[in-house]
Design an enzyme around this catalytic site. Structure first.
Site, short mmCIF file in Angstrom:
data_model
loop_
_atom_site.label_atom_id
_atom_site.label_comp_id
_atom_site.label_asym_id
_atom_site.label_seq_id
_atom_site.Cartn_x
_atom_site.Cartn_y
_atom_site.Cartn_z
N GLY A 14 41.87 45.29 58.81
CA GLY A 14 41.24 46.19 59.78
C GLY A 14 39.92 45.70 60.35
N SER A 15 39.68 44.39 60.35
CA SER A 15 38.38 43.94 60.87
C SER A 15 38.26 44.15 62.38
CB SER A 15 38.10 42.48 60.47
OG SER A 15 38.88 41.60 61.25
N ASN A 16 39.38 44.06 63.10
CA ASN A 16 39.31 44.35 64.55
C ASN A 16 39.05 45.84 64.79
OD1 ASN A 16 39.82 42.02 66.50
ND2 ASN A 16 41.31 41.63 64.88
N MET A 92 51.58 44.60 61.65
CA MET A 92 52.48 43.47 61.45
C MET A 92 53.97 43.80 61.57
SD MET A 92 50.45 41.25 61.74
CE MET A 92 49.68 39.75 61.22
N ASN A 110 48.02 44.56 72.31
CA ASN A 110 48.00 43.81 71.05
C ASN A 110 47.05 42.64 71.19
OD1 ASN A 110 48.92 42.94 68.43
ND2 ASN A 110 50.11 41.35 69.45
N HIS A 112 46.39 38.77 69.75
CA HIS A 112 47.08 37.68 69.04
C HIS A 112 46.10 36.51 68.91
CE1 HIS A 112 50.44 35.45 67.50
NE2 HIS A 112 50.04 34.43 68.23
#
Ligand code: GAR
Length: 205
Positions: A14-16, A92, A110, A112
């Site tokens: 969850g760093s984003n 994921m 999303n 990537h």
């Protein structure tokens, strides 16, 4: 200016998610996070939500006979929280539900950790490092029924030529992800993306 109402979908660290929250709290991302949806009851992202009083919905694969049904449940939650934008941040599982993808067409994004269409799928940073490319980067794209191949919103190049390991490569790219994702979420409060075939063109309100 109206805040973008966001749902985060995350499966892990969850760093984003945390980086977007940080920019929201700093006033540099005009959004609010209405809900965290996760397929993983052990995801560290859950405690980030709890610390910030964000509701958490755990939707585990094992409770559904198929992925279509799982995604119907996700759609019901998104409807319930009345979100404008669905932000996949290390989620994921590939979204497979037709109903969900149609209802939220061009509203699911999303991130990537590579320059798509190079290195799709998992471990993109390791794929890039192992291949020996000098530059990789970050791609933010709309999500459709394809794997990592929806219309591209944003790309940023990261020089990885001096990275000595796949881990160092991932860390360098992650720093860029954190800034870029919040910036793109914010952009939805100031304009819209018109998707024409493969192209997503940004128009300010
Ligand atoms: C991020 O590097 C994100 O780009 C990647 O998973 C990581 C999640 O980290 N996503 C993909 O590879 C999607 N194909 P986070 O949980 O700390 O945000």
């Amino acid at each position: 200016m109206k805040k973008v109402k966001v749902a985060i979908l995350a499966s892990g660290r969850g760093s984003n998610f945390k980086a977007i929250l940080k920019e929201i709290n700093a006033g540099t991302c005009n959004a609010e996070i209405n809900v965290l949806i996760t397929n993983n009851p052990d995801a560290p992202a859950i405690s980030i939500a709890e610390e910030n009083d964000i509701p958490v919905e755990i939707i585990e694969r094992k409770f559904f006979t198929n992925r279509e049904d799982m995604d119907v449940k996700i759609k019901e939650i998104l409807d319930q929280y009345e979100v404008d934008l669905v932000v996949l941040a290390g989620y994921m599982l590939v979204l497979k539900g037709k109903e969900l993808l149609e209802a939220y067409k061009n509203k699911i994004i999303n991130i990537h950790p590579a320059l798509l269409p190079s290195f799709p799928g998992v471990d993109a940073q390791k794929q890039a490092f192992d291949y020996g490319v000098k530059v990789s980067g970050v791609t933010i794209h709309f999500v459709d029924a394809t794997l990592d191949a929806g219309p591209i919103i944003y790309q940023e190049v990261v020089d990885i030529s001096n990275c000595k390991t796949a881990e160092e490569t991932a860390a360098k790219i992650l720093k860029i992800e954190h800034k870029a994702y919040a910036k793109i979420v914010d952009s939805f409060s100031k304009g819209k993306y018109i998707v024409d075939g493969r192209r997503a063109k940004y128009i300010l309100d």
